[in-house]
Design a protein around this motif. Sequence first.
Motif: not given
Length: 200
Positions: A167-193
Motif C-alpha cells: 500500500k505504501a510503495t505500490k511495489k508488488v514484489e513486497s507481497l511475493g517477499e511476504t509470501g516467501m517469508l511466511l512460507k519459511e517462518l510459519y508454513p502451517d499458518s492460515e496466513w501463509t495459505r
Amino acid sequence: MKQKAKEKGGHMSPINWLKDVDAAFKQAKSQNKPVLLDFSAAPAWSGCARLEAEVYPNQKVSQYITSNFLPLKIHINEQPQTFQRFKAKWTPTILIVDSEGTEKYRTEGFMPVEDFLAHLELGLAKLSFDKLQYAEAEKSFRSIYQNYPQAGAAPEAAYWAGVSAYKATKKVESLGETGMLLKELYPDSEWTRKASVWIP
C-alpha cells in the motif's frame, strides 16, 4: 502469583483503570489516544483472574498499556449494559477502540504475556493502517513478528506488514517477499495459505 509476575517482568507498575465509559472516551478524545477496554468477570472466571494475576502486573505490559492507551475496565456485575453496548459476549474480552468510540480490534480469552503484548501491538498497527499510515503500520507489524516470533499473532502481523508495504510503495514484489517469508517462518499458518497467491 504476583511475585512470579515480578520476577518475570521486573517491578510492577500499576495500571490506573478508568471505570466510566463516557468520561474515558471524552478524555481519549482530548488526549488523542485509543482506549483499551477490558471486559472482565474477575475473580469469578479463571481467564480474567489470570490476566489480573499474571499479565497486567508485568512491567512490560503495564508500561505498554499506560504509554499507548487509556485503560478502561468494565466488570460484568457492575455494568452489564456496557457489555451489550459493545457486544461483548465472553470474558475476558479486550477491545481497542479509537477516541470516537469505534472498535478497531478485538481479542477474547486469556493470553500469556508475550501473546498479549503481540495482540496489543497488532491492534495499534491496525489502527495506523485504518488511518492510511501505511509506512508506520508496516513498521509496527514487522516489529510484532520480529519481537514475538512465537506469538499467535505473529503470522497475521507478517501478512499485514506485506500488505502495508504494498500500500505504501505500490511495489508488488513486497507481497511475493511476504509470501516467501511466511512460507519459511510459519508454513502451517492460515496466513501463509492466504499469502500463497502472492508467491510467483
